[in-house]
Design a protein around this motif. Sequence first.
Motif, PDB file in Angstrom:
ATOM      1  N   GLU A  50      25.181 142.363  19.913  1.00 21.42           N
ATOM      2  CA  GLU A  50      24.008 143.207  19.651  1.00 21.42           C
ATOM      3  C   GLU A  50      23.396 143.736  20.948  1.00 21.42           C
ATOM      4  OE1 GLU A  50      21.368 140.990  17.111  1.00 21.42           O
ATOM      5  OE2 GLU A  50      22.631 141.340  15.348  1.00 21.42           O
ATOM      6  N   LEU A  51      24.276 144.237  21.823  1.00 21.06           N
ATOM      7  CA  LEU A  51      23.871 144.817  23.098  1.00 21.06           C
ATOM      8  C   LEU A  51      24.445 146.219  23.226  1.00 21.06           C
ATOM      9  CD1 LEU A  51      24.650 141.885  25.588  1.00 21.06           C
ATOM     10  CD2 LEU A  51      22.365 142.711  24.960  1.00 21.06           C
ATOM     11  N   SER A  52      23.742 147.083  23.937  1.00 19.35           N
ATOM     12  CA  SER A  52      24.323 148.347  24.375  1.00 19.35           C
ATOM     13  C   SER A  52      24.935 148.133  25.758  1.00 19.35           C
ATOM     14  CB  SER A  52      23.258 149.437  24.452  1.00 19.35           C
ATOM     15  OG  SER A  52      22.352 149.173  25.519  1.00 19.35           O
ATOM     16  N   LEU A  67      30.247 144.131  22.716  1.00 24.55           N
ATOM     17  CA  LEU A  67      28.837 144.509  22.801  1.00 24.55           C
ATOM     18  C   LEU A  67      28.206 144.559  21.413  1.00 24.55           C
ATOM     19  CD1 LEU A  67      29.092 147.306  25.516  1.00 24.55           C
ATOM     20  CD2 LEU A  67      27.877 145.129  25.766  1.00 24.55           C
ATOM     21  N   THR A  91      22.852 152.169  19.549  1.00 26.99           N
ATOM     22  CA  THR A  91      21.967 151.028  19.797  1.00 26.99           C
ATOM     23  C   THR A  91      22.750 149.839  20.326  1.00 26.99           C
ATOM     24  OG1 THR A  91      20.532 151.762  18.010  1.00 26.99           O
ATOM     25  CG2 THR A  91      20.225 149.515  18.790  1.00 26.99           C
ATOM     26  N   THR A  92      23.969 149.629  19.818  1.00 30.21           N
ATOM     27  CA  THR A  92      24.850 148.590  20.324  1.00 30.21           C
ATOM     28  C   THR A  92      26.210 149.190  20.598  1.00 30.21           C
ATOM     29  OG1 THR A  92      25.626 147.920  18.117  1.00 30.21           O
ATOM     30  CG2 THR A  92      23.659 146.817  18.965  1.00 30.21           C
ATOM     31  N   ARG A 121      22.224 146.607  32.811  1.00 33.61           N
ATOM     32  CA  ARG A 121      20.849 146.825  33.265  1.00 33.61           C
ATOM     33  C   ARG A 121      20.662 148.197  33.910  1.00 33.61           C
ATOM     34  NH1 ARG A 121      19.199 140.818  35.717  1.00 33.61           N
ATOM     35  NH2 ARG A 121      19.696 139.658  33.799  1.00 33.61           N
ATOM     36  N   ARG A 122      21.134 149.216  33.197  1.00 34.80           N
ATOM     37  CA  ARG A 122      20.962 150.594  33.647  1.00 34.80           C
ATOM     38  C   ARG A 122      20.555 151.459  32.476  1.00 34.80           C
ATOM     39  NH1 ARG A 122      24.451 152.154  38.722  1.00 34.80           N
ATOM     40  NH2 ARG A 122      24.759 150.073  39.618  1.00 34.80           N
ATOM     41  N   GLU A 123      19.738 152.451  32.779  1.00 32.88           N
ATOM     42  CA  GLU A 123      19.301 153.405  31.765  1.00 32.88           C
ATOM     43  C   GLU A 123      20.121 154.681  31.888  1.00 32.88           C
ATOM     44  OE1 GLU A 123      17.056 153.315  29.303  1.00 32.88           O
ATOM     45  OE2 GLU A 123      16.518 151.214  29.699  1.00 32.88           O
ATOM     46  N   GLY A 173      24.320 149.884  28.403  1.00 31.85           N
ATOM     47  CA  GLY A 173      23.236 149.980  29.368  1.00 31.85           C
ATOM     48  C   GLY A 173      22.461 148.684  29.508  1.00 31.85           C
ATOM     49  N   GLU A 174      22.199 148.023  28.395  1.00 35.55           N
ATOM     50  CA  GLU A 174      21.498 146.733  28.447  1.00 35.55           C
ATOM     51  C   GLU A 174      22.330 145.694  29.181  1.00 35.55           C
ATOM     52  OE1 GLU A 174      18.869 146.891  24.324  1.00 35.55           O
ATOM     53  OE2 GLU A 174      20.968 146.239  24.251  1.00 35.55           O
ATOM     54  N   ALA A 175      23.636 145.691  28.933  1.00 40.70           N
ATOM     55  CA  ALA A 175      24.498 144.688  29.554  1.00 40.70           C
ATOM     56  C   ALA A 175      24.535 144.838  31.068  1.00 40.70           C
ATOM     57  CB  ALA A 175      25.904 144.778  28.976  1.00 40.70           C
TER      58      ALA A 175
END
Length: 348
Positions: free
Chosen positions: A119-121, A115, A342-343, A127-129, A123-125
């Motif tokens: 450069e992903l978190s 991740l 952030t990531t 698609r959840r907050e 949650g982004e991967a």
Amino acid sequence: MSLYEAMRDLPLVIEGYELDPLELQARADFLRRTTVVRLLGAGEEGIGEDVTYDAAEHERLQARGPDLRLEGAWTLESFSRHLATLSLFDGEPVQSSYLDYRRWAFESAGVDLALRQSELSLGEAVRREPRPVSFVVSMGLGTPPTTERLHAWLGLYPGLRFKLDATSAWSDELVQELAATGAVDSVDLKGQYRGTVVDAPPDAALYRRVAEGLPDAWLEDPALTEETTPVLEPHRDRITWDAVIHSVEDIEGLLWPPRTVNVKPSRFGSVARLFAAYDYCESRGIGAYGGGQWELGPGRGQIQLLAALFHPDTPNDVAPRDFNLDPGAGLPEPPLEVEPRTTGFLAL
């Protein structure tokens, strides 16, 4: 798209790894040791934590050093398949569950590194907050059992909820005291453990006392025998499971279809099995809650982040580590605000 399908093809470059020891004298009779796994690659670092409950196994792992062949360009899926071929222990560990615990340390570090490199978190991967996390304080009541420590915690934090380890020494009067607090979310009967220091034998009288005296509490991990099963059957909707849950197949194989189960990440070993369980439970309306393993380092933040993403409103056994120690002021009260990096796959 399943949760794992959203992650499996993430690229992962590993150039080496490091191992860091952690330890805590949690009680006079309990020195907890874990090992932090740090995967290194492309200027980034991915972190996981081995929660094996055997101090000697941590000493052997750290003495071996970074001798596993992990270097290369992978995807999360190919890295996971590669891990499954490696000998993570010098020999067969005393508990087979340790194989999953150690694999989870490397898999979670791999997720974190992949991740970060993308450069992903997390949650982004997926698609959840993340949302604030409800949590319980997990503990026993001592020998002989008393509510003194529980009341000490409630005196500091009146809104705390608890998951309590039951023993055959619990009396009707003790259960009545616990019921009067209104603070017990679940009772762990420890009936599914084998060969550990927390093994508890089947006890139909205890099960009846707890089930009837704490009618709103989940009943975790009873032992099912000819004597206990009839006692538990009227309360089957409150039966939940932990030690036996390592895969979707384990959930499907339960005697009674569960309303909720303990989806403890380290028990699943691989990210694929863990995410399959999240998907399975969600698709069938089965609740999930997270559980801890006396993590001393980054593993605690990782299970808190998973709870924040997948089951924030359930009785998660992911309280901040200091709730495992003596009652003290200044700790965060539930719900817990989990702030992800952030990531990567870490909480700050």
